[in-house]
Design a protein around this motif. Structure first.
Motif, PDB file in Angstrom:
ATOM      1  N   LYS A 103     -10.449   4.923  -4.132  1.00  0.00           N
ATOM      2  CA  LYS A 103     -10.140   3.991  -3.042  1.00  0.00           C
ATOM      3  C   LYS A 103     -10.814   4.436  -1.743  1.00  0.00           C
ATOM      4  CE  LYS A 103      -6.529   1.961  -5.380  1.00  0.00           C
ATOM      5  NZ  LYS A 103      -6.666   0.651  -5.989  1.00  0.00           N
ATOM      6  N   LYS A 143      -1.693   4.249  -1.159  1.00  0.00           N
ATOM      7  CA  LYS A 143      -2.477   4.173  -2.402  1.00  0.00           C
ATOM      8  C   LYS A 143      -2.931   5.549  -2.859  1.00  0.00           C
ATOM      9  CE  LYS A 143      -4.422  -0.383  -1.397  1.00  0.00           C
ATOM     10  NZ  LYS A 143      -5.607  -1.258  -1.437  1.00  0.00           N
ATOM     11  N   VAL A 153      -0.534   1.830  -6.317  1.00  0.00           N
ATOM     12  CA  VAL A 153      -0.422   1.175  -5.014  1.00  0.00           C
ATOM     13  C   VAL A 153       1.031   0.829  -4.714  1.00  0.00           C
ATOM     14  CG1 VAL A 153      -1.069  -0.862  -3.669  1.00  0.00           C
ATOM     15  CG2 VAL A 153      -2.742   0.200  -5.190  1.00  0.00           C
ATOM     16  N   GLU A 184      -3.060   2.397   4.218  1.00  0.00           N
ATOM     17  CA  GLU A 184      -3.758   1.236   4.753  1.00  0.00           C
ATOM     18  C   GLU A 184      -2.852   0.347   5.567  1.00  0.00           C
ATOM     19  OE1 GLU A 184      -6.728   0.238   1.060  1.00  0.00           O
ATOM     20  OE2 GLU A 184      -5.605  -1.386   1.986  1.00  0.00           O
ATOM     21  N   GLU A 185      -3.456  -0.306   6.514  1.00  0.00           N
ATOM     22  CA  GLU A 185      -2.814  -1.401   7.237  1.00  0.00           C
ATOM     23  C   GLU A 185      -2.373  -2.475   6.225  1.00  0.00           C
ATOM     24  OE1 GLU A 185      -5.996  -3.445   9.154  1.00  0.00           O
ATOM     25  OE2 GLU A 185      -4.747  -5.179   9.650  1.00  0.00           O
ATOM     26  N   MET A 187      -2.032  -6.103   5.013  1.00  0.00           N
ATOM     27  CA  MET A 187      -2.699  -7.373   5.330  1.00  0.00           C
ATOM     28  C   MET A 187      -1.843  -8.531   4.853  1.00  0.00           C
ATOM     29  SD  MET A 187      -6.735  -6.758   4.465  1.00  0.00           S
ATOM     30  CE  MET A 187      -6.570  -6.124   2.806  1.00  0.00           C
ATOM     31  N   GLU A 191      -3.913 -13.899  -1.748  1.00  0.00           N
ATOM     32  CA  GLU A 191      -4.913 -13.138  -2.493  1.00  0.00           C
ATOM     33  C   GLU A 191      -5.642 -14.002  -3.501  1.00  0.00           C
ATOM     34  OE1 GLU A 191      -2.112  -9.655  -3.485  1.00  0.00           O
ATOM     35  OE2 GLU A 191      -4.145  -8.964  -3.954  1.00  0.00           O
ATOM     36  N   LYS A 213       0.867 -11.263 -10.541  1.00  0.00           N
ATOM     37  CA  LYS A 213       1.119  -9.856 -10.878  1.00  0.00           C
ATOM     38  C   LYS A 213       2.572  -9.566 -11.235  1.00  0.00           C
ATOM     39  CE  LYS A 213      -2.784  -7.344  -9.466  1.00  0.00           C
ATOM     40  NZ  LYS A 213      -3.584  -7.950  -8.410  1.00  0.00           N
ATOM     41  N   VAL A 281      -9.455  -6.419  -0.314  1.00  0.00           N
ATOM     42  CA  VAL A 281      -8.305  -5.586  -0.683  1.00  0.00           C
ATOM     43  C   VAL A 281      -8.800  -4.414  -1.516  1.00  0.00           C
ATOM     44  CG1 VAL A 281      -6.086  -5.504  -1.890  1.00  0.00           C
ATOM     45  CG2 VAL A 281      -6.761  -7.581  -0.673  1.00  0.00           C
ATOM     46  N   GLU A 282      -9.603  -4.721  -2.522  1.00  0.00           N
ATOM     47  CA  GLU A 282     -10.121  -3.669  -3.399  1.00  0.00           C
ATOM     48  C   GLU A 282     -11.248  -4.226  -4.232  1.00  0.00           C
ATOM     49  OE1 GLU A 282      -7.866  -2.621  -6.819  1.00  0.00           O
ATOM     50  OE2 GLU A 282      -7.605  -4.702  -7.380  1.00  0.00           O
TER      51      GLU A 282
HETATM   52  P1  AMP Z   1      -4.904  -2.815  -5.587  1.00  0.00           P
HETATM   53  O1  AMP Z   1      -4.632  -2.028  -6.822  1.00  0.00           O
HETATM   54  O2  AMP Z   1      -5.645  -2.070  -4.535  1.00  0.00           O
HETATM   55  O3  AMP Z   1      -5.412  -4.207  -5.892  1.00  0.00           O
HETATM   56  O4  AMP Z   1      -3.468  -3.153  -4.983  1.00  0.00           O
HETATM   57  C1  AMP Z   1      -2.504  -3.809  -5.741  1.00  0.00           C
HETATM   58  C2  AMP Z   1      -1.918  -4.914  -4.931  1.00  0.00           C
HETATM   59  O5  AMP Z   1      -1.316  -4.399  -3.754  1.00  0.00           O
HETATM   60  C3  AMP Z   1      -2.927  -5.923  -4.419  1.00  0.00           C
HETATM   61  O6  AMP Z   1      -3.245  -6.885  -5.367  1.00  0.00           O
HETATM   62  C4  AMP Z   1      -2.212  -6.485  -3.230  1.00  0.00           C
HETATM   63  O7  AMP Z   1      -1.265  -7.446  -3.635  1.00  0.00           O
HETATM   64  C5  AMP Z   1      -1.486  -5.311  -2.692  1.00  0.00           C
HETATM   65  N1  AMP Z   1      -2.227  -4.671  -1.599  1.00  0.00           N
HETATM   66  C6  AMP Z   1      -3.140  -3.689  -1.711  1.00  0.00           C
HETATM   67  N2  AMP Z   1      -3.626  -3.345  -0.491  1.00  0.00           N
HETATM   68  C7  AMP Z   1      -3.021  -4.135   0.394  1.00  0.00           C
HETATM   69  C8  AMP Z   1      -3.073  -4.257   1.834  1.00  0.00           C
HETATM   70  N3  AMP Z   1      -3.861  -3.461   2.570  1.00  0.00           N
HETATM   71  N4  AMP Z   1      -2.277  -5.190   2.417  1.00  0.00           N
HETATM   72  C9  AMP Z   1      -1.466  -5.966   1.675  1.00  0.00           C
HETATM   73  N5  AMP Z   1      -1.354  -5.892   0.347  1.00  0.00           N
HETATM   74  C10 AMP Z   1      -2.115  -4.989  -0.300  1.00  0.00           C
END
Ligand code: AMP
Ligand code: GLY
Length: 420
Positions: A103, A143, A153, A184-185, A187, A191, A213, A281-282
């Motif tokens: 990440k 994360k 996460v 992280e901030e 958001m 999505e 999800k 986001v990722e």
């Molecule tokens: P990721 O594995 O990084 O996709 O994170 C899993 C889920 O967490 C994402 O699909 C988002 O729903 C949520 N998420 C991750 N990062 C953020 C963020 N900075 N702000 C809000 N929601 C987040």
């Protein structure tokens, strides 16, 4: 041509189903595959994390093209091993797979190329991380840096949740994946997933999707690998897609090339869309599961041509032939998932379901045992349908679900609700 696909879930069943429809495909082998895949391809039992074993298998079987499904073989360098042996391969090098495997690496790339994303900080010890969240407050996102099979996460809505996540991750709950933590901030927004092929230089957007999800109807209950998906994602309008390509994806591809680690494969950008603006986001460096099931349903046979062009560095001359249609997939899972669930229960009546260009039941976790189909995983079937409208695709998919005789299985009844 002889094709080898690595993986054994619904994503790989969908990739195999699309490849098989293309006249270029002669022999198709999937490793390890599953009971559904076995109906349209040969299945082989090889260690897909072992680059040498995969390369040797590909050479022995005169494989012309390897498609790597999951992230683990990519992070383990299987694409590097295959390409070093001169075998045409779809999927990034281990160095480029860091866009999913770390990440903090992704955040550094975003900063270096100016791609909009959440503000962030990196920590290697709990005390500093705790001090940080106590200062910033909640909501905040914690994360684990490394690959954690979707468990890394924590979106903390309160400070105690954030503190607990930090303590757990540094306490070793995720093994080495949590040795470094990114905070992280938070958001706000909606999505959506954006799928873009890159041959290292050029890019080609191949579709949008949204998944669900949470395990329960109305997006309630614990997180899962995904309980259903649909494509296209209405929130990802053409204007937002263009913006995401220009501001996020293309700068990332250029930065990876500049660093001498070009990205070749599918870049799956998870976007947060708010007030007409997309932020990253990722990244994932592989196709989504179950998003691939709806993407492949819509792309059909041309998917193989697109993946080949990607692997051969010919994307500049390619375009996607879009049908103005919709696809939707409902995940059927074993009762208990994502917690403990029973394995080995019998699934009946799949034979009576339609299988054509509009309807397909992809297998995610099945096996044949004494001629009977049994469930072997948490997510087991991806009941997928395509139609002129999303509502129609949804109705078709649930009509199929209702014909499946599997008392030990369950699904969400509201896949697609946000777009309907
Ligand atoms: P990721 O594995 O990084 O996709 O994170 C899993 C889920 O967490 C994402 O699909 C988002 O729903 C949520 N998420 C991750 N990062 C953020 C963020 N900075 N702000 C809000 N929601 C987040
Ligand atoms: N469906 C989410 C993923 O494949 O990561």
């Amino acid at each position: 041509m002889n094709i080898l696909i690595l993986g054994g879930g619904g994503r790989e069943h969908a990739l195999a189903w699309a490849a098989k429809q293309n006249p270029k495909c002669d022999r198709l082998i999937v490793a390890p595959g599953n009971a559904g895949i076995a109906a349209l391809a040969e299945c082989a039992d090889i260690d897909v994390l072992d680059g040498l074993a995969v390369t040797q298998f590909a050479e022995e079987n005169a494989i012309d093209f390897v498609i790597i499904g999951p992230e683990a073989p990519l992070a383990a360098g299987v694409a590097d091993a295959l390409r070093a042996a001169g075998i045409l391969t779809f999927g990034p090098s281990a160095a480029a797979a860091r866009l999913e495997a770390s990440k903090s690496f992704t955040k550094e790339i975003c900063d270096a190329c100016g791609a909009p994303t959440a503000g962030w900080a990196r920590f290697t010890d709990a005390a500093a991380a705790l001090a940080h969240v106590r200062q910033t407050g909640a909501p905040i996102v914690v994360k684990a840096d490394g690959l954690a099979a979707g468990k890394g996460v924590v979106v903390a809505m309160t400070l105690p949740e954030a503190e607990a996540a930090i303590t757990n991750m540094f306490g070793g709950s995720l093994g080495s994946a949590g040795a470094e933590v990114v905070i992280e901030e938070f958001m706000r927004g909606e999505e959506a997933s954006f799928f873009v092929l890159s041959d290292g230089t050029d890019v080609l957007a191949i579709g949008t999707a949204q998944d669900h999800k949470r395990v329960g109807d109305g997006d309630t209950g614990p997180n899962t690998g995904g309980m259903g998906a649909y494509s296209p994602a209405p929130v990802l309008t053409d204007a937002i897609a263009e913006q995401a390509l220009t501001r996020i994806v293309k700068p990332t591809i250029a930065e990876m090339a500049r660093r001498g680690t070009p990205f070749q494969g599918v870049l799956y950008a998870g976007l947060m869309i708010d007030k007409g603006q997309a932020r990253l986001v990722e990244y994932n460096v592989r196709f989504g599961d179950p998003e691939t099931q709806v993407l492949m349903m819509r792309l059909g046979a041309q998917a193989l041509d697109l993946l080949l062009a990607c692997a051969e560095g010919r994307l500049a001359g390619m375009r996607v032939n879009w049908a103005a249609d919709h696809a939707l997939t409902v995940v059927m899972a074993a009762k208990g998932y994502p917690g403990p669930y029973v394995k080995g229960t019998a699934i009946r009546n799949l034979d009576s379901l339609p299988e054509d260009s509009q309807a397909m039941t992809f297998h995610a976790g099945t096996a044949l045992c004494d001629g009977k189909l049994i469930a072997t995983g948490g997510r087991v079937l991806n009941v997928t349908a395509r139609a002129a409208s999303l509502a129609e695709a949804q109705a078709r998919a649930y009509a199929m679900v209702d014909r499946i005789d599997w008392p030990e299985g369950f699904c969400r009844r509201d896949i697609g609700w946000r777009a309907l």
